[in-house]
Design an enzyme around this catalytic site. Sequence first.
Site, PDB file in Angstrom:
ATOM      1  N   LYS A  90       1.255  -1.357   0.251  1.00 46.82           N
ATOM      2  CA  LYS A  90      -0.420  -0.382  -0.306  1.00 46.82           C
ATOM      3  C   LYS A  90       0.910   1.347   0.313  1.00 46.82           C
ATOM      4  CE  LYS A  90      -3.340  -2.549   2.497  1.00 46.82           C
ATOM      5  NZ  LYS A  90      -4.061  -3.026   4.067  1.00 46.82           N
TER       6      LYS A  90
ATOM      7  N   GLN B 120      -4.824  -1.624  10.005  1.00 47.11           N
ATOM      8  CA  GLN B 120      -4.181  -2.878   9.107  1.00 47.11           C
ATOM      9  C   GLN B 120      -3.828  -4.037  10.231  1.00 47.11           C
ATOM     10  OE1 GLN B 120      -2.507  -2.983   5.970  1.00 47.11           O
ATOM     11  NE2 GLN B 120      -3.881  -5.013   6.409  1.00 47.11           N
TER      12      GLN B 120
ATOM     13  N   ASP C 117     -10.692   1.871   3.547  1.00 45.97           N
ATOM     14  CA  ASP C 117     -10.867   0.899   3.644  1.00 45.97           C
ATOM     15  C   ASP C 117     -12.525   0.956   3.457  1.00 45.97           C
ATOM     16  OD1 ASP C 117      -7.811  -0.605   3.614  1.00 45.97           O
ATOM     17  OD2 ASP C 117      -8.328  -0.623   5.373  1.00 45.97           O
TER      18      ASP C 117
END
Length: 276
Positions: free
Chosen positions: A47, A91, A114
């Site tokens: 990412k 995460q 997200d």
Amino acid sequence: MILQGKPVADAVLERTRAYIQQNNLKLKLAIITSGTDPASAIYARNKMNACASCGIDHELISMPESSTTKDYAKMIAHLNNDPKTTGIILQLPLPSFINEKQLIELIAPEKDVDGFTKKAKFPPCTPAGILTILDYYKGKNWLEGKNAVVIGRSSIVGSPMATLLTSRNATVTLCHSKTPDMTYYTKNADVIVVATGKAKLLKKEMVKEGSTIIDVGINRIDGKLYGDADFENLQDICDITPVPGGVGPMTVATLVARIVMLDKEVKKQKSQEKTM
Ligand code: NDP
């Protein structure tokens, strides 16, 4: 046909990079990790690399092993209030003694990259990215009238995937671990999205020849990656995404593009507030 994710992801990243440059945007992604899970470390690095390739600033915040849910909450509050931080990723997975569900909801919806919070501005990146893959290879209206089966009903992949496919006018069946005869549904499907975390669950004899299979699963067995579909035996009769190299890169590209979308939303909201 093998539905590679990389060309689609590259196109999204290229568009994002150009938009950021043209508009001289200063954006920043903060990723909070526990620093203990090796797979998470790889995902976080992917990412950050994708952000770097688009000119997005990024920070990896590795929480000390002794951190409590309260410590994570404090970090999220700090980033929510930091004007330099455009987007936040928590995460997952975090250690089992950390309350992930509670922490996710603490992320400000306007910084939720997200798309995991209940008030998220956009759907989760994986199902959103899958729609982009289907649009790229099949065309925008292809899903309309199709029979779609989603296997797996998690709140981050399966369930939002079913909602998105329905929004594209597919007729959707959502299967899960309590579905007694999955083949009854998959045999009649034009498109199957499999997201269970069970290696090679979807077999050749379960599908219709010529169908399209999107494999979300990531299963590590003896250091090798496998999807949830039996790729070797399905690739000759179906269009299918590989693992690795299918949905994974697209999820990452979608979340990088998402940072720009969040920035746009915040600016739109601010300009609306000014005119009120
Ligand atoms: P979850 O464990 O949260 O959910 C799995 C779902 O699969 C559940 O709904 C479960 O059913 C269902 N399931 C499990 N076993 C079976 C079975 N034998 N038959 C039918 N359904 C079954 O997983 P996630 O949704 O978070 O992730 C799924 C997979 O996708 C994982 O391998 C994960 O690593 C991967 N992933 C990949 C991403 C990418 O970018 N490529 C992003 C996110 C996830 P029930 O609800 O009844 O328990």
